[in-house]
Design a protein around this motif. Structure first.
Motif, short mmCIF file in Angstrom:
data_model
loop_
_atom_site.label_atom_id
_atom_site.label_comp_id
_atom_site.label_asym_id
_atom_site.label_seq_id
_atom_site.Cartn_x
_atom_site.Cartn_y
_atom_site.Cartn_z
N ARG A 1 0.83 -1.22 0.00
CA ARG A 1 0.00 0.00 0.00
C ARG A 1 0.85 1.25 0.00
O ARG A 1 0.43 2.30 -0.47
CB ARG A 1 -0.93 0.02 1.22
CG ARG A 1 -2.04 -0.99 1.11
CD ARG A 1 -2.74 -1.08 2.42
NE ARG A 1 -3.87 -0.17 2.47
CZ ARG A 1 -5.11 -0.57 2.66
NH1 ARG A 1 -5.36 -1.82 2.86
NH2 ARG A 1 -6.08 0.28 2.68
N ARG B 1 -4.61 1.04 -2.51
CA ARG B 1 -5.04 1.85 -1.35
C ARG B 1 -6.55 1.88 -1.21
O ARG B 1 -7.08 2.21 -0.17
CB ARG B 1 -4.52 3.29 -1.49
CG ARG B 1 -3.06 3.35 -1.20
CD ARG B 1 -2.57 4.74 -1.17
NE ARG B 1 -1.13 4.75 -1.15
CZ ARG B 1 -0.40 5.81 -1.28
NH1 ARG B 1 -0.97 6.97 -1.47
NH2 ARG B 1 0.90 5.75 -1.25
N GLN B 2 -7.23 1.55 -2.31
CA GLN B 2 -8.70 1.54 -2.23
C GLN B 2 -9.22 0.26 -1.57
O GLN B 2 -10.41 0.16 -1.29
CB GLN B 2 -9.30 1.65 -3.63
CG GLN B 2 -9.08 3.01 -4.24
CD GLN B 2 -9.62 3.10 -5.66
OE1 GLN B 2 -10.37 2.25 -6.10
NE2 GLN B 2 -9.21 4.13 -6.37
N PHE B 3 -8.33 -0.72 -1.37
CA PHE B 3 -8.76 -1.94 -0.69
C PHE B 3 -8.95 -1.62 0.79
O PHE B 3 -8.01 -1.22 1.48
CB PHE B 3 -7.70 -3.05 -0.89
CG PHE B 3 -7.94 -4.25 -0.02
CD1 PHE B 3 -9.10 -4.99 -0.14
CD2 PHE B 3 -7.02 -4.62 0.95
CE1 PHE B 3 -9.34 -6.08 0.68
CE2 PHE B 3 -7.25 -5.71 1.77
CZ PHE B 3 -8.41 -6.43 1.62
N ARG B 4 -10.19 -1.78 1.26
CA ARG B 4 -10.51 -1.30 2.61
C ARG B 4 -10.15 -2.30 3.70
O ARG B 4 -10.12 -1.97 4.87
CB ARG B 4 -12.00 -0.96 2.70
CG ARG B 4 -12.38 0.25 1.84
CD ARG B 4 -13.74 0.77 2.24
NE ARG B 4 -14.75 -0.28 2.13
CZ ARG B 4 -15.49 -0.48 1.07
NH1 ARG B 4 -15.35 0.28 0.02
NH2 ARG B 4 -16.40 -1.43 1.05
N GLY B 5 -9.94 -3.55 3.33
CA GLY B 5 -9.54 -4.54 4.31
C GLY B 5 -10.69 -5.14 5.10
O GLY B 5 -10.47 -5.82 6.09
N ASP B 6 -11.95 -4.88 4.66
CA ASP B 6 -13.08 -5.46 5.40
C ASP B 6 -13.47 -6.84 4.87
O ASP B 6 -14.43 -7.46 5.33
CB ASP B 6 -14.29 -4.50 5.41
CG ASP B 6 -14.57 -3.93 4.05
OD1 ASP B 6 -13.95 -4.40 3.07
OD2 ASP B 6 -15.42 -3.03 3.94
N TRP C 1 -10.80 -9.37 -3.26
CA TRP C 1 -10.70 -8.06 -3.95
C TRP C 1 -9.87 -8.22 -5.23
O TRP C 1 -10.27 -7.74 -6.30
CB TRP C 1 -10.05 -7.05 -2.99
CG TRP C 1 -9.89 -5.69 -3.57
CD1 TRP C 1 -10.84 -4.72 -3.68
CD2 TRP C 1 -8.68 -5.12 -4.11
NE1 TRP C 1 -10.30 -3.60 -4.25
CE2 TRP C 1 -8.99 -3.83 -4.52
CE3 TRP C 1 -7.37 -5.60 -4.28
CZ2 TRP C 1 -8.04 -2.97 -5.10
CZ3 TRP C 1 -6.43 -4.76 -4.85
CH2 TRP C 1 -6.76 -3.47 -5.26
#
Lengths: 167, 191
Positions: free
Chosen positions: B19, B67-72, B78
């Motif tokens: 990231r 960076r748009q991967f929010r990790g939820d 993803w």
């Protein structure tokens, strides 16, 4: 959950057992190409940051000189398009970009990165527009970015056409 | 439920470094997911050259937008979405197709000749399908996509996905029952 239940569920989900097929092996390692693209992109971003910094410094110097002299030059009457016309233009550009997307073949890596960058910037502008939907400045930015994107597709279509013509 | 080949764990540290734009971390991610990414692209496009192109583009897009991967949700889900989106978009531009080959079965000592034969029948039957049908059956049966997700990918309704899936499964079954000769005829017709 016991094994037989899992097995039944799996059989229902994949009755023809397609998941038994092996993974397809890539014919070549494309990391070097991806790495080159990533490095080119980070160089471009560094350049943009530096260029942005220089522009900001130049703007600050100009402002300081202006304040010091305190004799503002006569400004030309500002012609600002209304947001409505920019919104219409933005919609027209989006529609032509949509049709370009359907026609265009695979993009070279360079153009692809540029395309993703422009789309990111459009997404940022859209976020700001959701807060200030009537901002002429934001709509102008959006139209300019869409023009860049449209230009990118037009260039690619031209290249596709040239390639076909040379066959 | 069997896991999709994409279901690979990625440690937080590698993700965090990627990231921040660390190229070595990106390479680690690429090495982990290269084969499942290529494989799903190949299953959807049925052309090695296109699949290679699709997976390359998808990795570049993914690293660019990481960076748009929010990790939820898991990272693999993803990344797989990025690959599948690229593959579907290539599919829309007009598919190219490879003939069915044995190359993915070479060197697989654990597979018996009967298993290889069955897999080849399945490969040939898949090759005889329309590209969109093949993508739908693969995404649903192997990758575990639901009808809503498939409908979203193709810009259609859920009932479109359900109908096409059941029709495609029936067609596949018929092709498998008919054996290789009918499949060859279908392939010849498709060429």
């Amino acid at each position: 959950m016991n094994f037989s239940k899992v097995h039944i569920m799996q059989k229902e989900r994949d009755p023809l057992n397609l998941s038994s097929l092996p993974l397809a092996a890539p014919p070549a390692d494309n990391w070097p190409e991806i790495k080159r693209a990533l490095l080119r992109q980070s160089r471009r971003q560094r350049f943009l940051r530096l260029a942005g910094g220089s522009l900001a410094a130049a703007a600050a110097v100009t402002l300081a000189i202006g304040l010091f002299v305190q004799q503002p030059l006569p400004q030309p009457a500002e012609v600002r398009p209304a947001p409505d016309s920019l919104i219409t233009l933005s919609q027209q550009l989006e529609s032509s970009i949509r049709s370009y997307r359907e026609e265009v073949g695979g993009m070279p890596t360079d153009s692809l990165i540029y395309q993703v960058e422009i789309e990111d910037l459009i997404a940022q502008v859209d976020e700001e527009l959701s807060v200030s939907p009537d901002s002429t400045q934001l709509w102008s930015q959006r139209v300019n970015l869409l023009l860049d994107l449209s230009q990118l597709y037009e260039n690619q279509l031209r290249r596709d056409y040239d390639r076909m013509a040379s066959l | 439920m069997a896991k999709t080949p994409f279901d690979i764990e990625l440690d937080e540290m590698t993700l965090a470094r990627a990231r921040r734009g660390n190229v070595d971390a990106c390479e680690t991610i690429f090495r982990k997911f290269q084969q499942p990414a290529f494989s799903v692209a190949y299953r959807l496009c049925h052309c090695r050259e296109t699949a290679q192109e699709v997976s390359q583009e998808a990795f570049i897009t993914a690293f660019r937008k990481i960076r748009q991967f929010r990790g939820d949700s898991p990272f693999w889900g993803w990344l797989r979405r990025v690959v599948v989106n690229h593959a579907i978009s290539h599919l829309r531009k007009g598919p190219k197709m490879d003939p069915v080959e044995l190359q993915d079965y070479h060197g697989k000592a654990e597979a018996t000749s009967e298993q290889v034969g069955m897999a080849m029948d399945l490969e040939s039957a898949l090759a005889a399908l329309e590209p969109e049908d093949r993508a739908i059956v693969w995404l649903h049966d192997v990758e575990g996509y639901n009808h809503k997700e498939i409908a979203g990918l193709f810009g259609k309704t859920e009932s479109f996905s359900k109908t096409r899936l059941s029709r495609t499964r029936a067609r596949l079954k018929k092709l498998l029952e008919a054996g290789p000769s009918l499949q060859c005829a279908h392939e010849a017709l498709a060429r």
